[in-house]
Write a protein that holds these residues in place. Structure first.
Motif, PDB file in Angstrom:
ATOM      1  N   LEU A 166       0.815  -1.210   0.000  1.00  0.00           N
ATOM      2  CA  LEU A 166       0.000   0.000   0.000  1.00  0.00           C
ATOM      3  C   LEU A 166       0.852   1.264   0.000  1.00  0.00           C
ATOM      4  O   LEU A 166       0.482   2.275  -0.608  1.00  0.00           O
ATOM      5  N   GLN A 167       2.011   1.233   0.661  1.00  0.00           N
ATOM      6  CA  GLN A 167       2.861   2.413   0.748  1.00  0.00           C
ATOM      7  C   GLN A 167       3.562   2.734  -0.568  1.00  0.00           C
ATOM      8  O   GLN A 167       4.202   3.769  -0.683  1.00  0.00           O
ATOM      9  N   GLU A 168       3.442   1.857  -1.547  1.00  0.00           N
ATOM     10  CA  GLU A 168       4.089   2.075  -2.837  1.00  0.00           C
ATOM     11  C   GLU A 168       3.083   2.346  -3.956  1.00  0.00           C
ATOM     12  O   GLU A 168       3.453   2.430  -5.118  1.00  0.00           O
ATOM     13  N   VAL A 169       1.814   2.472  -3.605  1.00  0.00           N
ATOM     14  CA  VAL A 169       0.771   2.666  -4.614  1.00  0.00           C
ATOM     15  C   VAL A 169       0.445   4.153  -4.714  1.00  0.00           C
ATOM     16  O   VAL A 169      -0.029   4.753  -3.749  1.00  0.00           O
ATOM     17  N   PRO A 170       0.647   4.795  -5.865  1.00  0.00           N
ATOM     18  CA  PRO A 170       0.476   6.243  -6.002  1.00  0.00           C
ATOM     19  C   PRO A 170      -0.976   6.661  -6.265  1.00  0.00           C
ATOM     20  O   PRO A 170      -1.284   7.350  -7.239  1.00  0.00           O
ATOM     21  N   VAL A 171      -1.872   6.233  -5.395  1.00  0.00           N
ATOM     22  CA  VAL A 171      -3.269   6.644  -5.474  1.00  0.00           C
ATOM     23  C   VAL A 171      -3.796   6.790  -4.055  1.00  0.00           C
ATOM     24  O   VAL A 171      -3.233   6.243  -3.104  1.00  0.00           O
ATOM     25  N   SER A 172      -4.897   7.514  -3.912  1.00  0.00           N
ATOM     26  CA  SER A 172      -5.577   7.648  -2.626  1.00  0.00           C
ATOM     27  C   SER A 172      -6.556   6.488  -2.469  1.00  0.00           C
ATOM     28  O   SER A 172      -7.536   6.392  -3.207  1.00  0.00           O
ATOM     29  N   VAL A 173      -6.259   5.601  -1.541  1.00  0.00           N
ATOM     30  CA  VAL A 173      -7.095   4.428  -1.344  1.00  0.00           C
ATOM     31  C   VAL A 173      -7.100   4.058   0.123  1.00  0.00           C
ATOM     32  O   VAL A 173      -6.079   4.138   0.808  1.00  0.00           O
ATOM     33  N   GLN A 174      -8.263   3.691   0.636  1.00  0.00           N
ATOM     34  CA  GLN A 174      -8.373   3.164   1.988  1.00  0.00           C
ATOM     35  C   GLN A 174      -8.773   1.699   1.902  1.00  0.00           C
ATOM     36  O   GLN A 174      -9.724   1.341   1.204  1.00  0.00           O
ATOM     37  N   VAL A 175      -8.022   0.855   2.604  1.00  0.00           N
ATOM     38  CA  VAL A 175      -8.264  -0.577   2.566  1.00  0.00           C
ATOM     39  C   VAL A 175      -8.774  -1.028   3.926  1.00  0.00           C
ATOM     40  O   VAL A 175      -8.161  -0.760   4.963  1.00  0.00           O
ATOM     41  N   LEU A 176      -9.897  -1.732   3.936  1.00  0.00           N
ATOM     42  CA  LEU A 176     -10.471  -2.324   5.140  1.00  0.00           C
ATOM     43  C   LEU A 176     -10.521  -3.832   4.941  1.00  0.00           C
ATOM     44  O   LEU A 176     -10.851  -4.309   3.861  1.00  0.00           O
ATOM     45  N   TYR A 177     -10.210  -4.558   5.982  1.00  0.00           N
ATOM     46  CA  TYR A 177     -10.153  -6.010   5.877  1.00  0.00           C
ATOM     47  C   TYR A 177     -11.339  -6.648   6.578  1.00  0.00           C
ATOM     48  O   TYR A 177     -12.062  -5.987   7.335  1.00  0.00           O
ATOM     49  N   GLY A 178     -11.540  -7.914   6.309  1.00  0.00           N
ATOM     50  CA  GLY A 178     -12.643  -8.616   6.937  1.00  0.00           C
ATOM     51  C   GLY A 178     -12.605  -8.518   8.443  1.00  0.00           C
ATOM     52  O   GLY A 178     -13.637  -8.369   9.097  1.00  0.00           O
ATOM     53  N   SER A 179     -11.400  -8.582   9.018  1.00  0.00           N
ATOM     54  CA  SER A 179     -11.271  -8.473  10.478  1.00  0.00           C
ATOM     55  C   SER A 179     -11.665  -7.073  10.961  1.00  0.00           C
ATOM     56  O   SER A 179     -12.268  -6.928  12.029  1.00  0.00           O
ATOM     57  N   ASP A 180     -11.343  -6.031  10.182  1.00  0.00           N
ATOM     58  CA  ASP A 180     -11.753  -4.668  10.559  1.00  0.00           C
ATOM     59  C   ASP A 180     -13.269  -4.550  10.624  1.00  0.00           C
ATOM     60  O   ASP A 180     -13.834  -3.947  11.545  1.00  0.00           O
ATOM     61  N   LEU A 181     -13.942  -5.116   9.629  1.00  0.00           N
ATOM     62  CA  LEU A 181     -15.402  -5.055   9.587  1.00  0.00           C
ATOM     63  C   LEU A 181     -16.013  -5.829  10.744  1.00  0.00           C
ATOM     64  O   LEU A 181     -16.972  -5.376  11.385  1.00  0.00           O
ATOM     65  N   ALA A 182     -15.458  -7.017  11.028  1.00  0.00           N
ATOM     66  CA  ALA A 182     -15.998  -7.851  12.110  1.00  0.00           C
ATOM     67  C   ALA A 182     -15.816  -7.185  13.465  1.00  0.00           C
ATOM     68  O   ALA A 182     -16.705  -7.251  14.330  1.00  0.00           O
TER      69      ALA A 182
END
Length: 774
Positions: free
Chosen positions: A49-65
């Protein structure tokens, strides 16, 4: 004890070019004193994620649970750039298609397991077996599925694991104790992973969800009134891998019954001159910001069935080239009747609508072997859909014993000249339409990264899209005393449109801990049509395509021995021909039109801080200014200070777009502590803040004050996979609707009354949950 230092970065499907980033079988972990980053190994490149030149938020299944987020409509409390509007529409950075007609593509696209969804109804099932949910901000579609002018919500579920027998079952019970119904909810989910052979596996997901209605309808209805929300579904996933060849197949079927998710509506304000005042008072209903009761006297139901099949083929050649193809067919059938006045006013008799929708898509992508100087990919995309819709509105006028006589002659026997009835009308007031909408899209795309130096990379990409959209409308086939759907007849029109989307960017890796980037690109949204009211001069038949141009810059960094991650992006997006929906007082109907120009600008901040081995903080925030630069044909509302008594339109230039909060923030703390050698405990707490927001345009009555909500959960997990926790969402019970709007029926009668729609996050929810991974 669990390791809180692992910050997972998995399938950044739409943010990173390589399709095999969906793969989960090959990962490696970088050693770090702070956050450890899980890398997904692709045959072309490896990125995190730290190497991707776009604005993106990633949430994982554990975050949702952990926060008991089970529906896409609840996601905004975790993703500050995303907002949910009326009828489950979405906005990113203050831009979205707040349009409930099914004849316009969304500005915020949705995708599940690599397949672009043409309509939001295809994503109505609760989250289950989730790998990641990615909210990508800004124009998307250059390398992924259909175009989207504002952003993308990309959902990836977990793939089968070869040579593993495993599973997971979970159950959740919740109580919304401050609703008039003391609403409860129950969710059961199950997953099983089974090896089929030494190089293939099957994964099966099943779920059942039942959520009681948040609102109460106290009218003694004899009609069908499904105010609850009941959902069920099953999903089968099969993965086969043999050396360079990978085959992945998915099939699913889902049912969704009830109106609670979209039409939990009550009156917030009622015009003092409206007869609805007395009808509500007779049932002890007081309109207001916390009113969760109505007395609707009509039929309310919605039955939705969705499903589909898809197949993915990936082949890696010896020279490093990779071929990727995914074909998918998806459908939904909807049957609903919505008594939209939400009161016992004897007017709306019937309001049925149906929609039979299906789509087929195919994406072919060729990833070129990386060299010292460049890497890239090219591809082709095809999309075809057909939607068959019926809509009808029947409104009662005078009492039936009066309406049967001249001049109304509703359901009358033809009895000669007046005072008899020389004709017979089917309905006093209303409209009807049968619409077939077809969409075909072809696209060719490519993007390349050029490694100018060891630290500097330039990016260039382009996409050519050809859209063909056709609408055929048969309207006003019934006889009305007052028809509000335009003239009787059949109308059809086709729109062909070719678009070139593009992106240019540069990325500079200053050192291992700091990456900076800048990009400029253009997004696109296909043209569409108004649903009915054709051949009406006040309503355009076709709506032109929407174009967005975005400049974005930012950096992603790690400091304090990787114990703090700090990312920042700033952006400016200009929209031309922005597609908007509003109520037209002259036509007495909702219309879709191009709203000239809009500018959305702001900044997004993401911080992860490892305070200790046990305590981690997460902060995501968005600052936003999204306004109409030019919108001369905005529809007047009854409370508008810009409109005179005879005006139907006003100039909305300078006003904020709907769902554009100036500041939104989510702050979360996660604490874990070993209890015994085999049990650890955890505590999660979060606070969500959103500044005031307007669900309309320049309307004081549809503006909602700032909200602050608190979530907390605590529990334990054992080494053998048992996890038990209690939770409280919106603990202070800050009641807030997910949308507000002027009641169209009241508008027709010249009254300014406001209805509000309630969602699952709108009230306090207390609950108990348990899961077992085996």
């Amino acid at each position: 004890m669990k390791n809180t230092q692992i910050f997972k970065v998995t399938a950044l499907a739409a943010a990173i070019a390589s399709p095999v980033l969906y793969a989960q079988e090959t990962v490696e972990t970088e050693e770090s004193q702070g956050f450890e980053v899980i890398l997904v190994e692709a045959q072309r490149t490896t990125q995190n994620l730290q190497e991707v030149p776009v604005s993106v938020q990633v949430l994982y299944g554990s975050d949702l649970a952990e926060q008991n987020i089970n529906e896409l409509t609840q996601l905004s409390v975790m993703a500050p750039t995303l907002q949910v509007g009326q009828d489950n529409t979405y906005a990113i950075r203050g831009i979205g298609s707040q349009i409930f007609a099914e004849t316009i593509d969304p500005s915020v696209a949705l995708a599940i397991d690599g397949v672009s969804l043409g309509r939001n109804a295809l994503a109505g099932q609760p989250f289950n077996d989730i790998a990641s949910v990615e909210v990508l901000n800004g124009p998307q579609g250059l390398l992924f599925g259909k175009n989207a002018s504002a952003g993308l919500v990309n959902i990836a579920t977990k793939r089968p694991v070869i040579d593993e027998s495993s599973g997971n079952i979970s159950f959740e019970y919740n109580l919304r104790d401050t609703t008039p119904t003391d609403a409860t909810g129950k969710i059961a989910k199950g997953t099983i992973n089974l090896p089929v052979s030494e190089n293939s596996a099957l994964r099966i997901n099943a779920l059942y969800s039942m959520q009681d209605s948040i609102i109460d309808n106290i009218y003694p209805n004899t009609e069908r009134t499904d105010l609850d929300q009941e959902k069920s579904g099953i999903k089968l996933k099969y993965l086969y891998e043999d050396g360079p060849l990978s085959l992945y197949f998915i099939g699913d079927y889902n049912k969704n019954e009830g109106t609670g998710e979209r039409y939990a509506r009550t009156f917030r304000e009622v015009d003092p001159d409206s007869e609805i005042v007395a009808l509500l008072a007779a049932d002890n209903i007081t309109p207001g910001p916390e009113n969760m009761t109505n007395n609707s006297d009509g039929e309310m139901f919605q039955d939705v069935e969705t499903g589909g099949l898809q197949g993915e083929v990936v082949y890696a050649f010896n020279n490093g080239m990779e071929l990727f193809n995914i074909a998918a067919w998806r459908y939904f059938d909807s049957d609903a009747n919505l008594h939209n006045d939400f009161s016992s006013l004897p007017d709306i008799v019937n309001n049925p609508n149906t929609n039979e929708y299906e789509q087929f898509s195919n994406e072919l992508r060729l990833v070129l072997p990386a060299t010292e100087n460049y890497s890239g990919q090219v591809g082709l995309f095809y999309f075809d859909s057909e939607s068959n819709m019926t809509n009808s509105l029947e409104v009662q006028g005078p009492p039936p014993f009066v309406a049967v006589g001249f001049p109304f002659c509703v359901e009358a026997e033809i009895s000669g000249p007046p005072p008899g009835c020389p004709y017979s009308n089917d309905v006093f007031l209303g409209n009807d339409s049968v619409t077939t909408l077809t969409q075909t899209s072809y696209a060719a795309f490519g993007q390349f990264d050029f490694y100018l130096t060891d630290k500097l990379t330039a990016t260039a990409g382009a996409r050519v899209t050809q859209d063909e959209v056709t609408s055929d409308v048969l309207q006003m086939q019934k006889d009305y005393f007052i028809g509000i759907g335009g003239p009787r007849g059949q109308f059809n029109e086709s729109v062909d449109n070719t678009n070139l989307s593009w992106k240019l960017g540069a990325q500079y890796q200053y050192d291992a801990d700091l990456m900076m980037y800048v990009s400029v690109g253009q997004g696109y949204k296909a043209p569409g049509f108004n649903t009915d009211n054709q051949d009406n001069e006040a309503i355009p038949f076709a709506v032109e395509d929407e174009i967005s141009t975005t400049i974005e810059a930012g950096f992603k960094s790690k400091v304090l021995d990787d114990r703090v991650i700090f990312n920042l992006s700033v952006f400016n997006t200009d929209f031309d021909n922005y597609q908007a929906q509003s109520f037209n007082l002259d036509a007495q109907a909702f219309i879709i039109q191009n709203a000239a120009t809009v500018t959305s600008r702001g900044a997004e901040i993401s911080v992860r801080a490892l305070a200790s081995d046990n305590l981690t903080f997460y902060w995501d925030a968005a600052l936003l200014d999204s306004t109409f630069d030019e919108f001369a044909q905005a529809s007047c509302t009854p409370d508008s200070t810009e409109c005179g008594p005879d005006d139907a339109f006003f100039d909305a230039s300078g006003y904020s777009t709907p769902l554009a909060a100036d500041f939104t923030s989510t702050l979360k703390a996660q604490y874990e502590q070993e209890i015994t050698a085999t049990i650890y405990g955890f505590l999660n707490a979060s606070v969500y803040y959103r500044s005031d927001i307007n669900y309309g345009i320049a309307s004081p009555s549809t503006e909602l004050d700032a909200i602050t909500t608190f979530n907390i959960s605590a529990g334990f997990e054992t080494d053998d996979g048992l996890r038990v926790w209690v939770f409280c969402n919106n603990c202070t019970d800050e009641k807030y609707p997910v949308s507000m709007g002027f009641d169209p029926g009241e508008n027709n009668r010249g009254f300014a009354s406001i209805h509000q729609t309630w969602g699952l996050n709108s009230v306090r929810s207390l609950g108990l949950a348990a899961s077992w991974a085996f």
